[in-house]
Design an enzyme around this catalytic site. Structure first.
Site, PDB file in Angstrom:
ATOM      1  N   ASP A   8     -25.905 -22.689  51.680  1.00  0.00           N
ATOM      2  CA  ASP A   8     -27.144 -21.949  51.428  1.00  0.00           C
ATOM      3  C   ASP A   8     -28.267 -22.377  52.372  1.00  0.00           C
ATOM      4  OD1 ASP A   8     -25.884 -20.673  49.377  1.00  0.00           O
ATOM      5  OD2 ASP A   8     -26.962 -21.668  47.753  1.00  0.00           O
TER       6      ASP A   8
ATOM      7  N   ASP B 217     -23.740 -29.926  35.768  1.00  0.00           N
ATOM      8  CA  ASP B 217     -22.512 -30.676  35.536  1.00  0.00           C
ATOM      9  C   ASP B 217     -22.430 -31.200  34.108  1.00  0.00           C
ATOM     10  OD1 ASP B 217     -24.672 -32.342  35.953  1.00  0.00           O
ATOM     11  OD2 ASP B 217     -23.779 -33.482  37.582  1.00  0.00           O
TER      12      ASP B 217
END
Length: 495
Positions: A87, A235
């Site tokens: 990105d 996560d």
């Protein structure tokens, strides 16, 4: 006012003592279960296809090292897919593109995915890449990690058990000896990545994927709701959602994946802020669901202790505000020592020492005594971070929005490299001025203790004083160097 102050003060101390007792419990679980080393239920006759996902954003200094190490994984090329989820908005894009082209020419199945926006940040990139991942198993590696060649073969066979949804390997440290900051960070992480993960995973409690250096079963991600970006710790969020769905996780102590530790204080503080805030966001999101579930009570209690653990920074910051050595009442004299100082020392302060000594002795049986000499520095750094991390807790509690800020990485593995001329710098803030204020405040504490014979408290007060001073000065020194020698536009971009 004395009554109100005393109630607040004792409440904070009792809260910190509770966290200390929880630390003892983690050590107990670790010692009880450390010999229960996990083994694969079976071995794949034919190795499965694995997709290695590499989320990247402006990683000009480390992306080549990452792709080189991934290309050296000891795994059949026809069974390996590499997804570069880039990105980036700087020259990293061109560098990544050339590296990907070179790997493709070498016969690797490598895919470069560049999004035109950063929706969801890292979680969004991982979710986007999942749609074209051809592997049934996904290995995730952040840009600052250098996987060892045996990473996949040492871990993938655990997926022969259909109940296993995730496998986490232990982080190593590429630049542990670079500075005092990196050595203390390594001790911090060793405590979590050994004691906590082993204690929870091998006793049947919930534990979390650490965001990188681990493998997921793709169907586990899908069935658990996929990568979501409503917290800063995607996560931790996915880990708990998956385990609530019944998936089992494995932590591999002996499979080590080295990574680069932040070498600058502002980068470290930015990382800690993101982890702390994200954990509290996840706590608010997941904890009610845990208590509504039919999980056994011990698992619910330990999950609660895990998810609320970073509230300790808020209590520590409150303690710094409430402390005053000249206050009267039960907080002075021998009554305080017998009824307050000794119990608090045994439950809060000593538990920290026991926790990290246990981790260092387990990991470094020959040199642990040398490493543990840094324990006062570790405690001081934790105190110095309390304002930074307490702010993160409050932002999460009051739903203050902030973007996902990556931790700057400079490709530094030894002392021969200097990070000060690198282009990636975290944002400036006024926080170091507040930390300087606390350092001055605790300097007065030290003087008061010396002049009034309060020698029992002196070592702790000095650690508070030094912790705030070290964190503040290191934070400001980074910007002082930049202001003194060059503006950001004048800094030469190193080859």
């Amino acid at each position: 006012m004395d009554v109100i102050w005393t109630i607040c003060y004792l409440t904070v101390l009792i809260g910190l003592s509770a966290y200390g007792l929880h630390r003892y419990f983690i050590v107990y679980l670790f010692l009880k279960n450390r010999q229960r080393v996990p083994e694969p239920a079976d071995f794949f006759e034919e190795l499965p296809v694995v997709t290695v996902q590499l989320p990247i954003f402006n990683e000009i200094y480390v992306v080549e090292r990452l792709l080189k190490s991934v290309s050296e994984l000891d795994y059949p090329r026809d069974r390996l897919q590499i997804q570069v989820l880039d990105d980036s908005t700087d020259e990293t894009r061109e560098l990544t593109s050339s590296c990907v082209q070179a790997l493709s020419e070498q016969g690797f199945d490598v895919e470069l995915i560049h999004r035109v926006n950063r929706v969801g940040y890292k979680a969004g990139a991982l979710e986007h890449g999942l749609s074209t991942a051809r592997g049934d198993y996904i290995c995730i590696l952040d840009a600052d990690f250098v996987p060892q060649p045996q990473l996949l073969k040492s871990s993938v066979h655990f997926f022969t058990d259909p109940k296993i949804g995730m496998i986490q390997t232990r982080w190593g440290h590429l630049n542990r000896g670079y500075s005092l900051l990196t050595r203390v960070q390594a001790m911090f992480l060793d405590g979590h990545l050994l004691l906590e993960q082993v204690a929870r995973s091998r006793s049947g409690r919930f534990f979390n994927f650490n965001g990188t250096a681990g493998l997921w079963r793709k169907s586990c991600i899908r069935q658990s709701g996929g990568w979501q970006h409503d917290t800063l710790t995607e996560d931790l969020d996915l880990s708990y959602r998956a385990q609530l769905e019944g998936w089992k996780f494995i932590f591999l102590t002996d499979v080590v994946t080295p990574a680069e530790l932040p070498v600058d204080m502002n980068g470290f503080k930015s990382q800690q802020h993101r982890w702390t805030k994200g954990s509290i966001q996840t706590c608010k999101k997941i904890l009610p669901r845990i208590w509504r579930s039919r999980l056994p009570l011990p698992i619910k209690i330990e999950a609660t202790g895990h998810l609320v653990s970073n509230f300790a920074y808020l209590l520590l910051a409150c303690l710094c505000v409430l402390l005053h050595p000249s206050a009267g009442g039960p907080q002075s004299g021998w009554l305080r020592v017998l009824l307050l100082d000794v119990p608090i020392f045994l439950t809060a302060s000593l538990s920290v020492a026991v926790f990290y000594i246990c981790a260092q002795r387990e990991l470094y049986p020959r040199t642990w005594m040398k490493e543990i000499l840094l324990l006062p520095a570790l405690i001081a750094l934790g105190v110095g971070l309390s304002i930074n991390n307490a702010r993160a807790v409050l932002e999460a509690v009051f739903n203050h929005h902030s973007e996902f800020k990556r931790t700057p990485k400079y490709g530094i593995e030894n002392k021969s490299k200097n990070w000060r001329s690198c282009r990636y710098m975290p944002l400036r803030s006024l926080l170091p001025l507040i930390e300087i204020g606390f350092a001055i405040y605790f300097s007065y504490f030290v003087w008061f203790a010396l002049t009034h014979g309060q020698y029992f408290t002196l070592p702790f007060l000095i650690m508070f004083q030094c912790g705030f001073l070290y964190v503040a000065l290191c934070s400001m020194a980074q910007w002082w160097h930049r202001f003194s020698f060059a503006t950001e536009s004048e800094v030469a971009f190193p080859a």
